[in-house]
Design an enzyme around this catalytic site. Structure first.
Site, PDB file in Angstrom:
ATOM      1  N   THR A  94      33.676  35.253  38.288  1.00  0.00           N
ATOM      2  CA  THR A  94      34.299  34.367  37.304  1.00  0.00           C
ATOM      3  C   THR A  94      35.745  34.016  37.667  1.00  0.00           C
ATOM      4  O   THR A  94      36.159  32.871  37.548  1.00  0.00           O
ATOM      5  CB  THR A  94      34.273  35.015  35.910  1.00  0.00           C
ATOM      6  OG1 THR A  94      34.790  36.337  36.030  1.00  0.00           O
ATOM      7  CG2 THR A  94      32.870  35.104  35.398  1.00  0.00           C
ATOM      8  N   ASP A 387      28.201  43.573  34.790  1.00  0.00           N
ATOM      9  CA  ASP A 387      28.442  42.961  36.106  1.00  0.00           C
ATOM     10  C   ASP A 387      27.501  43.574  37.132  1.00  0.00           C
ATOM     11  O   ASP A 387      26.858  42.872  37.907  1.00  0.00           O
ATOM     12  CB  ASP A 387      29.878  43.243  36.592  1.00  0.00           C
ATOM     13  CG  ASP A 387      30.890  42.278  35.984  1.00  0.00           C
ATOM     14  OD1 ASP A 387      30.538  41.628  34.982  1.00  0.00           O
ATOM     15  OD2 ASP A 387      32.016  42.191  36.505  1.00  0.00           O
TER      16      ASP A 387
HETATM   17  P1  ADP Z   1      35.564  37.886  40.280  1.00  0.00           P
HETATM   18  O1  ADP Z   1      35.774  37.756  38.795  1.00  0.00           O
HETATM   19  O2  ADP Z   1      35.732  36.572  40.957  1.00  0.00           O
HETATM   20  O3  ADP Z   1      34.303  38.575  40.619  1.00  0.00           O
HETATM   21  P2  ADP Z   1      36.914  40.294  41.104  1.00  0.00           P
HETATM   22  O4  ADP Z   1      38.182  40.778  40.511  1.00  0.00           O
HETATM   23  O5  ADP Z   1      35.663  41.005  40.780  1.00  0.00           O
HETATM   24  O6  ADP Z   1      36.784  38.761  40.779  1.00  0.00           O
HETATM   25  O7  ADP Z   1      37.133  40.306  42.689  1.00  0.00           O
HETATM   26  C1  ADP Z   1      36.131  39.895  43.559  1.00  0.00           C
HETATM   27  C2  ADP Z   1      36.686  39.765  44.959  1.00  0.00           C
HETATM   28  O8  ADP Z   1      37.121  41.039  45.464  1.00  0.00           O
HETATM   29  C3  ADP Z   1      35.615  39.268  45.893  1.00  0.00           C
HETATM   30  O9  ADP Z   1      36.157  38.241  46.695  1.00  0.00           O
HETATM   31  C4  ADP Z   1      35.280  40.503  46.727  1.00  0.00           C
HETATM   32  O10 ADP Z   1      34.820  40.165  48.020  1.00  0.00           O
HETATM   33  C5  ADP Z   1      36.610  41.201  46.771  1.00  0.00           C
HETATM   34  N1  ADP Z   1      36.490  42.636  47.096  1.00  0.00           N
HETATM   35  C6  ADP Z   1      35.801  43.586  46.452  1.00  0.00           C
HETATM   36  N2  ADP Z   1      35.938  44.801  47.050  1.00  0.00           N
HETATM   37  C7  ADP Z   1      36.742  44.610  48.117  1.00  0.00           C
HETATM   38  C8  ADP Z   1      37.276  45.458  49.149  1.00  0.00           C
HETATM   39  N3  ADP Z   1      37.015  46.764  49.187  1.00  0.00           N
HETATM   40  N4  ADP Z   1      38.060  44.893  50.081  1.00  0.00           N
HETATM   41  C9  ADP Z   1      38.325  43.575  50.036  1.00  0.00           C
HETATM   42  N5  ADP Z   1      37.883  42.735  49.093  1.00  0.00           N
HETATM   43  C10 ADP Z   1      37.090  43.224  48.150  1.00  0.00           C
HETATM   44 MG    MG Z   2      33.738  40.562  40.235  1.00  0.00          MG
END
Ligand code: ADP
Ligand code: MG
Length: 539
Positions: A94, A387
């Site tokens: 999102t 989620d």
């Molecule tokens: P959204 O609401 O868009 O899902 P999030 O706060 O959940 O936002 O963040 C998702 C992002 O974080 C994605 O681009 C995912 O690839 C990245 N992400 C998750 N874990 C890691 C990690 N360990 N290292 C780098 N990026 C990460």
């Molecule tokens: Mg997310």
């Protein structure tokens, strides 16, 4: 006549047209994106939300922040609704959707300033989206292993809750999704909304567990009724077994002594008849959405039937799925075909409250029992699970994943720039702008981890190009550029596909707005957002 109507409407609205409208819309989108930008990724910050009643909520979830902000700006509302759609359809991504859409609009505005028409930009964006969707298919990897499903689920919880909770919730979500998955016309379907969530306040969040069955905080309708049973048959009634209320329902005129008595006797007979019908069907457990009369309860108990009354509609639906039968409307027309089957039924006392646990014959009857010391904690656990289960279900339905950590957006940007070179018209500029907009994800991820965002972006692009790999991304745990497949940072293709679609849809619809009508009713914009809007100057 029509003209008059128009004038009346316009008197109550503020009107901005053409470029000024676009500019205002772009500003609103950017201001909105800025409120959630710092929550993106594993190093994203939490936001403290206060509601009007003084309630407090701490969250890292973009859509929760946006839905809580009482925003009135029409464009901002449109963007929020696209983020809510993302939440509903993809259950994740999102924040990314909002960030990308706002960046697309910012870049579009720069092109407009250079004299490119918004409609041309909108067309270019559409061309870019079609190409981007093809690239996503191309660079995705098949991921059918349970460990890969778990990795995708775990990635979706980045930055949410503590790490032991993340691990626990991911495992539970993967387990739940596996048991929900069914074959339908050769396709796998797994509906994440089929897991019942039951909050059981107290304990630690990592004691949250999954029960193979429908759990309902209820005791049998009569204290003497059998509490636990092995396999048997169950009847669900979409109503109750009750007397009519003599005062309200029955319009009888009592003209003779004994008439009321006769009426009551008749009612008792009717109740007994209903119970007889139920006994004749060979029912072990009876569940009613409404009440069960005292007399009927005693009769049922005497017949060795366990009955539950006043069961909530949602629970009736959960039971119905678990036992594989639909509720009936009346006992007189119910047949043996209307009976469902269960494997076991038992009562347990949790805290001071009696809970009924029914394991049905079908796989679809699961309850997540959330644990936590406060309401806020229970809610956060529930949001994390929502989620995680969404992502786990996506992975079952379509077992393909894309790299996380900004790798996919860098790969898209690199490939879209090459695609742009093949387009001779002004759309070429729009496709380049679109490619750049996608880079907001790796930028924000690096920024939130306190890294030099621009430096990281260039490094990543160069690394992907020289290694010819679309899977090199930012591993924010090890703080290095790594292969996301090996690091296990992956996302279901369904989530990214929907994020690209949602962001493009909202950017394009804003670009097509030529006339902004704004109801003059005291627009509500959260303080931070308002400051940013003012800081950016009016149109
Ligand atoms: P959204 O609401 O868009 O899902 P999030 O706060 O959940 O936002 O963040 C998702 C992002 O974080 C994605 O681009 C995912 O690839 C990245 N992400 C998750 N874990 C890691 C990690 N360990 N290292 C780098 N990026 C990460
Ligand atoms: Mg997310």
């Amino acid at each position: 006549m029509a003209a008059n109507d128009d004038t009346t409407i316009l008197e109550e609205t503020e009107r901005t047209t053409g470029r000024a409208a676009l500019r205002k819309n772009v500003q609103a989108a950017i201001a909105l994106a800025n409120t959630v930008r710092s929550t993106l990724g594993p190093k994203g910050l939490d936001k403290l939300l206060l509601d009007e009643e003084g309630g407090v909520q701490v969250t890292n979830d973009g859509v929760t922040v946006l839905e809580a902000a009482r925003v009135e700006h029409p464009t901002a509302r449109m963007m929020i609704s696209s983020s809510s759609t993302q939440d509903r359809v993809a259950r994740d991504g999102t924040t990314s959707t909002i960030l990308i859409a706002a960046e697309m609009l910012q870049n579009a505005w720069d092109l407009v300033a250079q004299g490119v028409h918004p409609v041309v930009i909108a067309n270019g964006y559409r061309m870019a989206e079609v190409e981007a969707q093809k690239i996503l298919e191309l660079i995705s990897k098949e991921s059918t292993d349970e460990s890969e499903i778990l990795q995708a689920t775990h990635t979706s919880l980045a930055g949410k809750g503590h790490s032991d909770i993340q691990q626990r919730i991911s495992e539970l979500a993967v387990q739940a999704a596996a048991s929900l998955a069914t074959q339908e016309n050769g396709k796998i379907r797994a509906d994440p909304t089929l897991v019942k969530i039951l909050a059981n306040k107290g304990g630690q969040a990592n004691e949250t567990h999954l029960v193979n069955g429908v759990v309902i905080a209820k005791k049998p309708a009569h204290p003497e009724m059998t509490q636990s049973r092995d396999a048997g048959k169950i009847l669900l009634i979409d109503g109750g077994i009750e007397r009519r209320n003599t005062v309200i329902d029955a319009k009888i005129r009592i003209t003779e002594a004994g008439m009321l008595e006769a009426f009551r006797n008749k009612e008792s007979e009717m109740l007994a008849k209903q119970v007889d019908d139920i006994i004749a069907l060979g029912v072990d457990i009876l569940v009613c959405k409404d009440g069960i009369d005292d007399q009927a309860r005693s009769l049922l108990e005497a017949a060795g039937i366990t009955a539950y009354r006043r069961v909530h509609r949602n629970d009736m639906e959960a039971l119905s799925r678990a036992v594989g039968s639909h509720p009936v409307h009346s006992t007189s027309t119910a047949s043996k075909d209307d009976l469902g089957h269960f494997k076991s039924s038992r009562q347990e006392i949790w805290g001071d409250v009696g809970h009924w646990i029914l394991e049905g014959s079908q796989k679809q009857g699961l309850t997540l029992v959330t644990r936590g010391s406060s309401e806020e904690m229970l809610e956060e656990v529930e949001r994390c699970f929502a989620d995680a289960i969404g992502v786990a279900c996506h992975m079952h339905e379509e077992a393909r994943s894309l790299a996380g950590g900004g790798a996919t957006q860098i790969a898209l940007a690199r490939r879209l720039r090459r695609f742009a070179e093949t387009i001779p018209g002004r759309e070429q500029l729009a496709i380049e702008a679109y490619a750049e907009a996608l880079e907001v994800i790796p930028r924000a991820l690096a920024e939130n981890a306190g890294q030099d965002a621009l430096g990281r972006l260039l490094e990543l692009t160069a690394a992907q190009t020289s290694a010819d790999s679309d899977w090199l991304g930012l591993d924010l745990e090890s703080e290095s550029i790594s292969d996301m497949h090996e690091a296990g940072i992956r996302e279901p293709i369904a989530v990214t596909r929907q994020a690209i679609k949602g962001a493009t849809d909202s950017a394009v619809s804003v670009l097509r707005i030529d006339d902004l009508l704004w109801a003059k009713q005291d627009p509500q914009i959260p303080e931070g957002v308002m400051e940013q809007l003012e800081g950016m100057g009016g149109a």
